[in-house]
Motif scaffolding. Sequence first.
Motif, PDB file in Angstrom:
ATOM      1  N   GLU A 135      -6.279  -3.611   3.138  1.00  0.00           N
ATOM      2  CA  GLU A 135      -6.632  -4.272   1.898  1.00  0.00           C
ATOM      3  C   GLU A 135      -6.333  -3.509   0.747  1.00  0.00           C
ATOM      4  O   GLU A 135      -6.543  -3.859  -0.492  1.00  0.00           O
ATOM      5  N   THR A 136      -5.995  -1.912   0.833  1.00  0.00           N
ATOM      6  CA  THR A 136      -5.773  -1.199  -0.405  1.00  0.00           C
ATOM      7  C   THR A 136      -4.555  -1.923  -1.171  1.00  0.00           C
ATOM      8  O   THR A 136      -4.379  -1.859  -2.247  1.00  0.00           O
ATOM      9  N   ALA A 192      -4.564  -4.654  -4.416  1.00  0.00           N
ATOM     10  CA  ALA A 192      -4.712  -4.239  -5.795  1.00  0.00           C
ATOM     11  C   ALA A 192      -3.370  -4.096  -6.361  1.00  0.00           C
ATOM     12  O   ALA A 192      -3.094  -4.261  -7.814  1.00  0.00           O
ATOM     13  N   THR A 215      -9.217  -2.272   6.521  1.00  0.00           N
ATOM     14  CA  THR A 215      -9.494  -1.498   5.381  1.00  0.00           C
ATOM     15  C   THR A 215      -8.399  -1.154   4.637  1.00  0.00           C
ATOM     16  O   THR A 215      -8.263  -1.263   3.307  1.00  0.00           O
ATOM     17  N   ALA A 216      -7.748  -0.397   5.523  1.00  0.00           N
ATOM     18  CA  ALA A 216      -6.306   0.139   4.899  1.00  0.00           C
ATOM     19  C   ALA A 216      -5.547  -0.790   4.377  1.00  0.00           C
ATOM     20  O   ALA A 216      -4.834  -0.486   3.279  1.00  0.00           O
ATOM     21  N   GLY A 226       0.802  -1.066   0.211  1.00  0.00           N
ATOM     22  CA  GLY A 226      -0.129   0.035   0.030  1.00  0.00           C
ATOM     23  C   GLY A 226       0.820   1.251   0.090  1.00  0.00           C
ATOM     24  O   GLY A 226       0.327   2.324   0.275  1.00  0.00           O
ATOM     25  N   PRO A 263      -0.172   2.172   4.520  1.00  0.00           N
ATOM     26  CA  PRO A 263      -1.231   1.998   5.531  1.00  0.00           C
ATOM     27  C   PRO A 263      -1.094   1.752   6.647  1.00  0.00           C
ATOM     28  O   PRO A 263      -0.146   0.964   7.146  1.00  0.00           O
TER      29      PRO A 263
END
Length: 204
Positions: free
Chosen positions: A158-159, A162, A155-156, A131, A149
């Motif tokens: 999980e960025t 991608a 949630t952060a 992240g 992150p």
Amino acid sequence: MSGRAPLPDWYDDLSGSLNAAWGAMTRGALDRRSAFHHPVIATIGPDGWPRQRVMILRAVDPEMRSLRFHTDIRSEKARDIAAEPRVSVLAYDPASKIQLRLNGQATLHHADHIADAAWQGSQRMSRACYGTMPGPGSVIGQGSAFSLPDTSDETALETGRANFVAMLVRVERLEWLYLAYEGHRRAQFEWNADGKVSARWLAP
Ligand SMILES: Cc1cc2nc3c(=O)[nH]c(=O)nc-3n(C[C@H](O)[C@H](O)[C@H](O)COP(=O)(O)O)c2cc1C
């Protein structure tokens, strides 16, 4: 008494040496103190220059002849591999006096079950690295001009998914070098398209 360790069973045994090579890598993936845990991976850049970097060996599948690494899709190495999948992997373990030099084709797994399983198996701290903003290799104004992150925020974290890719290297050639006082042993193993291996000794 020479005080030297006895020669290993596979010293003059080609298939035994190949088994020892896969065993060393398989254990290396699991043991962070092993030199085989962090081999050097070389890619070929678009300008034709070789580029090397250390990567953590995450898993080895001797049956599939595959090695798994993790990286960021934004990295230079991922761009190199997307254009030219041929890579070389090198490791030397001073404790066992074994050098392994492998050639293979790398594939990048970004949005499939291989990537999902690898992401699920990753530690929180490792996930945070994916992240990074801006992406790896970006020029920044000062050393601290990047963000990661918050590792306590799911949630952060999980960025990073991608940007995460699992990289599998399918080994096509393996070169073995064992250093011994009694005489070094060097061997080469090559797999053809049908998966049949040919093995030969080389002068060290
Ligand atoms: C001990 C060690 C382990 C590393 N493990 C990884 C790794 O597993 N994945 C990765 O992408 N980079 C890893 N790196 C960083 C790479 O060596 C390299 O500096 C970075 O990924 C940028 O490479 P690139 O610009 O060629 O893509 C590691 C570095 C060290 C020193």
